[in-house]
Design a protein around this motif. Structure first.
Motif, PDB file in Angstrom:
ATOM      1  N   LEU A   1       0.830  -1.200   0.000  1.00 45.96           N
ATOM      2  CA  LEU A   1       0.000   0.000   0.000  1.00 45.96           C
ATOM      3  C   LEU A   1       0.865   1.250   0.000  1.00 45.96           C
ATOM      4  O   LEU A   1       0.565   2.216  -0.718  1.00 45.96           O
ATOM      5  CB  LEU A   1      -0.940  -0.001   1.212  1.00 45.96           C
ATOM      6  CG  LEU A   1      -1.865   1.219   1.329  1.00 45.96           C
ATOM      7  CD1 LEU A   1      -2.697   1.406   0.081  1.00 45.96           C
ATOM      8  CD2 LEU A   1      -2.766   1.088   2.556  1.00 45.96           C
ATOM      9  N   ARG A   2       1.917   1.266   0.761  1.00 43.62           N
ATOM     10  CA  ARG A   2       2.810   2.425   0.756  1.00 43.62           C
ATOM     11  C   ARG A   2       3.405   2.661  -0.622  1.00 43.62           C
ATOM     12  O   ARG A   2       3.543   3.805  -1.061  1.00 43.62           O
ATOM     13  CB  ARG A   2       3.922   2.229   1.786  1.00 43.62           C
ATOM     14  CG  ARG A   2       3.484   2.449   3.221  1.00 43.62           C
ATOM     15  CD  ARG A   2       4.628   2.234   4.179  1.00 43.62           C
ATOM     16  NE  ARG A   2       4.237   2.524   5.551  1.00 43.62           N
ATOM     17  CZ  ARG A   2       4.760   1.919   6.613  1.00 43.62           C
ATOM     18  NH1 ARG A   2       5.676   0.968   6.449  1.00 43.62           N
ATOM     19  NH2 ARG A   2       4.355   2.241   7.830  1.00 43.62           N
ATOM     20  N   ASP A   3       3.762   1.585  -1.309  1.00 44.75           N
ATOM     21  CA  ASP A   3       4.322   1.721  -2.656  1.00 44.75           C
ATOM     22  C   ASP A   3       3.326   2.394  -3.599  1.00 44.75           C
ATOM     23  O   ASP A   3       3.707   3.242  -4.421  1.00 44.75           O
ATOM     24  CB  ASP A   3       4.713   0.351  -3.214  1.00 44.75           C
ATOM     25  CG  ASP A   3       5.959  -0.216  -2.553  1.00 44.75           C
ATOM     26  OD1 ASP A   3       6.690   0.548  -1.895  1.00 44.75           O
ATOM     27  OD2 ASP A   3       6.193  -1.433  -2.693  1.00 44.75           O
ATOM     28  N   ILE A   4       2.051   2.012  -3.474  1.00 46.00           N
ATOM     29  CA  ILE A   4       1.017   2.632  -4.313  1.00 46.00           C
ATOM     30  C   ILE A   4       0.862   4.107  -3.969  1.00 46.00           C
ATOM     31  O   ILE A   4       0.861   4.977  -4.842  1.00 46.00           O
ATOM     32  CB  ILE A   4      -0.320   1.892  -4.143  1.00 46.00           C
ATOM     33  CG1 ILE A   4      -0.228   0.485  -4.722  1.00 46.00           C
ATOM     34  CG2 ILE A   4      -1.460   2.668  -4.806  1.00 46.00           C
ATOM     35  CD1 ILE A   4      -1.420  -0.392  -4.398  1.00 46.00           C
ATOM     36  N   LEU A   5       0.735   4.407  -2.676  1.00 49.02           N
ATOM     37  CA  LEU A   5       0.477   5.778  -2.238  1.00 49.02           C
ATOM     38  C   LEU A   5       1.659   6.701  -2.509  1.00 49.02           C
ATOM     39  O   LEU A   5       1.476   7.907  -2.717  1.00 49.02           O
ATOM     40  CB  LEU A   5       0.138   5.802  -0.750  1.00 49.02           C
ATOM     41  CG  LEU A   5      -1.090   4.992  -0.301  1.00 49.02           C
ATOM     42  CD1 LEU A   5      -1.306   5.150   1.197  1.00 49.02           C
ATOM     43  CD2 LEU A   5      -2.334   5.409  -1.073  1.00 49.02           C
ATOM     44  N   ASN A   6       2.872   6.152  -2.495  1.00 43.80           N
ATOM     45  CA  ASN A   6       4.066   6.973  -2.693  1.00 43.80           C
ATOM     46  C   ASN A   6       4.525   7.036  -4.147  1.00 43.80           C
ATOM     47  O   ASN A   6       5.495   7.742  -4.457  1.00 43.80           O
ATOM     48  CB  ASN A   6       5.220   6.436  -1.830  1.00 43.80           C
ATOM     49  CG  ASN A   6       4.956   6.607  -0.342  1.00 43.80           C
ATOM     50  OD1 ASN A   6       4.265   7.533   0.075  1.00 43.80           O
ATOM     51  ND2 ASN A   6       5.484   5.700   0.467  1.00 43.80           N
ATOM     52  N   SER A   7       3.850   6.306  -5.023  1.00 41.56           N
ATOM     53  CA  SER A   7       4.262   6.299  -6.429  1.00 41.56           C
ATOM     54  C   SER A   7       4.021   7.666  -7.062  1.00 41.56           C
ATOM     55  O   SER A   7       3.113   8.410  -6.672  1.00 41.56           O
ATOM     56  CB  SER A   7       3.490   5.230  -7.205  1.00 41.56           C
ATOM     57  OG  SER A   7       2.119   5.583  -7.320  1.00 41.56           O
ATOM     58  N   ASN A   8       4.827   7.989  -8.036  1.00 41.27           N
ATOM     59  CA  ASN A   8       4.669   9.264  -8.745  1.00 41.27           C
ATOM     60  C   ASN A   8       3.307   9.351  -9.417  1.00 41.27           C
ATOM     61  O   ASN A   8       2.669  10.416  -9.428  1.00 41.27           O
ATOM     62  CB  ASN A   8       5.779   9.430  -9.782  1.00 41.27           C
ATOM     63  CG  ASN A   8       7.139   9.661  -9.151  1.00 41.27           C
ATOM     64  OD1 ASN A   8       7.234  10.154  -8.025  1.00 41.27           O
ATOM     65  ND2 ASN A   8       8.193   9.308  -9.860  1.00 41.27           N
TER      66      ASN A   8
END
Length: 228
Positions: free
Chosen positions: A137-144
């Motif tokens: 989830l963090r990867d999704i939220l932090n993606s450009n």
């Protein structure tokens, strides 16, 4: 040159803001019916574009549209009509979670998707899955891509930790959420484009990584086995 589908509806809504009463609305019922058809046409185009990328239960643009008549029985605001057009598209089957919503209003047009009021069971499932592994989830939220389109995850949050979860958990900033929403706002200039339906579809499509992640954690247990 093709006229933007929302030109007349926005004009009607601007008038309705100033005359939100039954006498004015009934006197302009023909105008309302005409702009209502234009909003349906826009919703049909969005539905057509969205079904290329996702499976939906909503059969037509008309079926997606919410009523303009407000339920004022339990509201302090007794104005009888909404001053926006809005609607939603429901994803098909228990394997696909999340909903697509659109809100059309002069100065306040946006699309939003996610989970407004997950059941207690679903909310606990979401939290347990995030607690076990918050990085997807963090990867999704932090993606450009996410940040450029939606900015940040929205929704009401607890001020403290949820019952049964450690206040010092390294995912506590995510575990506090009670709603999980993502939103993209449009300018009036964008809403007046003749290809505005395509802009809406584009933003709905950008929601898919978030929806796919949430669908997976809501339909599998902590061992990755299907719950369906």
């Amino acid at each position: 040159m093709t006229e933007p589908l929302l030109l007349a509806p926005f004009g009607f809504l601007s008038q309705l803001r100033q005359h939100n009463d039954r006498d004015w609305f009934n006197a302009h019922k023909d105008q309302y019916l005409a702009v209502h058809q234009q909003v349906i046409k826009l919703a049909d185009r969005v539905l057509e574009g969205l079904t290329i990328h996702d499976d939906l239960e909503t059969p037509t643009g008309k079926k997606s549209l919410h009523r303009i008549y407000r339920d004022v029985r339990f509201s302090k605001d007794k104005t009888p009509y909404s001053t926006h057009f809005g609607g939603s598209f429901k994803r098909a089957s228990a394997e696909r979670r999340g909903g697509y919503y659109y809100h059309l209003e002069p100065g306040n047009t946006f699309v939003i998707g996610g989970f407004w009021s997950p059941s207690a069971e679903d909310l606990l499932q979401i939290r347990k899955q995030i607690q076990q592994d918050p990085e997807p989830l963090r990867d999704i939220l932090n993606s450009n891509a996410f940040q450029s389109q939606f900015g940040e995850l929205l929704g009401t949050q607890l001020k403290t930790s949820p019952r049964g979860f450690d206040p010092e958990d390294n995912a506590i900033e995510l575990l506090r959420y009670k709603q999980f929403l993502i939103q993209h706002k449009f300018t009036d200039e964008e809403a007046m484009r003749t290809d505005f339906d395509q802009l809406i579809v584009e933003q709905f499509t950008h929601m898919r990584p978030f929806f796919d992640y949430m669908s997976e954690i809501l339909t599998t247990d902590l061992n990755g086995e299907s719950l369906l």
